[in-house]
Design an enzyme around this catalytic site. Sequence first.
Site, PDB file in Angstrom:
ATOM      1  NE  ARG A  58      -3.810  -2.169   2.427  1.00  0.00           N
ATOM      2  CZ  ARG A  58      -4.106  -2.896   3.486  1.00  0.00           C
ATOM      3  NH1 ARG A  58      -3.526  -2.633   4.649  1.00  0.00           N
ATOM      4  NH2 ARG A  58      -4.971  -3.890   3.418  1.00  0.00           N
ATOM      5  NE  ARG A 151      -6.925   1.862   8.357  1.00  0.00           N
ATOM      6  CZ  ARG A 151      -6.520   0.639   8.709  1.00  0.00           C
ATOM      7  NH1 ARG A 151      -6.432  -0.310   7.792  1.00  0.00           N
ATOM      8  NH2 ARG A 151      -6.211   0.381   9.960  1.00  0.00           N
ATOM      9  NE  ARG A 162      -8.907  -4.741   4.620  1.00  0.00           N
ATOM     10  CZ  ARG A 162      -7.780  -5.451   4.780  1.00  0.00           C
ATOM     11  NH1 ARG A 162      -7.465  -5.928   5.965  1.00  0.00           N
ATOM     12  NH2 ARG A 162      -6.975  -5.661   3.761  1.00  0.00           N
TER      13      ARG A 162
END
Length: 212
Positions: A58, A151, A162
């Site tokens: 990421r 985020r 998730r």
Amino acid sequence: MVRGRFLSALVSAVMAGPRPVVLSGPSGAGKSTLLKRLLQDCEGVFGFSVSHTTRNPRPGEADGKDYHFVTREEMQRGIDRGDFIEHAVFSGNMYGTSKAAVQAVQAKNQICILDIDMQGVKNIKKTELNPIYISVHPPSVQTLEQRLRDRNTESEESLQKRLQAAINDLEISKEPGLFDAIIINDDLEDAYTKLKGALKEEIAAVQTSKDS
């Protein structure tokens, strides 16, 4: 049988150092924030076990620091060799904790922190590693979802996967005896105090050995 003996030998080698800590909990629960503070406050006492993964980095993540980013083929070869204490698949990506990653921390007489998911916890429960098991929970699923959305790093589909996995893991983590401590991260200061309290004996033991 040969692989079983090998796994037993590598676990015995790992157990020679300070008792490890398994820290689990869904992404967004606040594990990383708590860990970062623990490492800063107890300098030289803890070391972070760097996991392997086949997922892509990421933004801001560094190879060898956040994860060892490897190909699926490399990861499978390591698993076949018996290099991993535990490994699991999450959202199509492989994750694992290697023998070398734990030993690198313990060689410095540090408490090794293993940040792993529920599959990994279940796998380690089958070994003789005997770590301290701690689970970090968000105050609610709604709070967790908001933290993940803030985020802004995942697609809606990925986020929903998730979130569902997190809900399942949170339920499993409530099984009696699975964790030594469950910390609700509603207030950061309170959560940190509880985390450090759960580890105070091990922290004191390492600090004493370093001072002697």
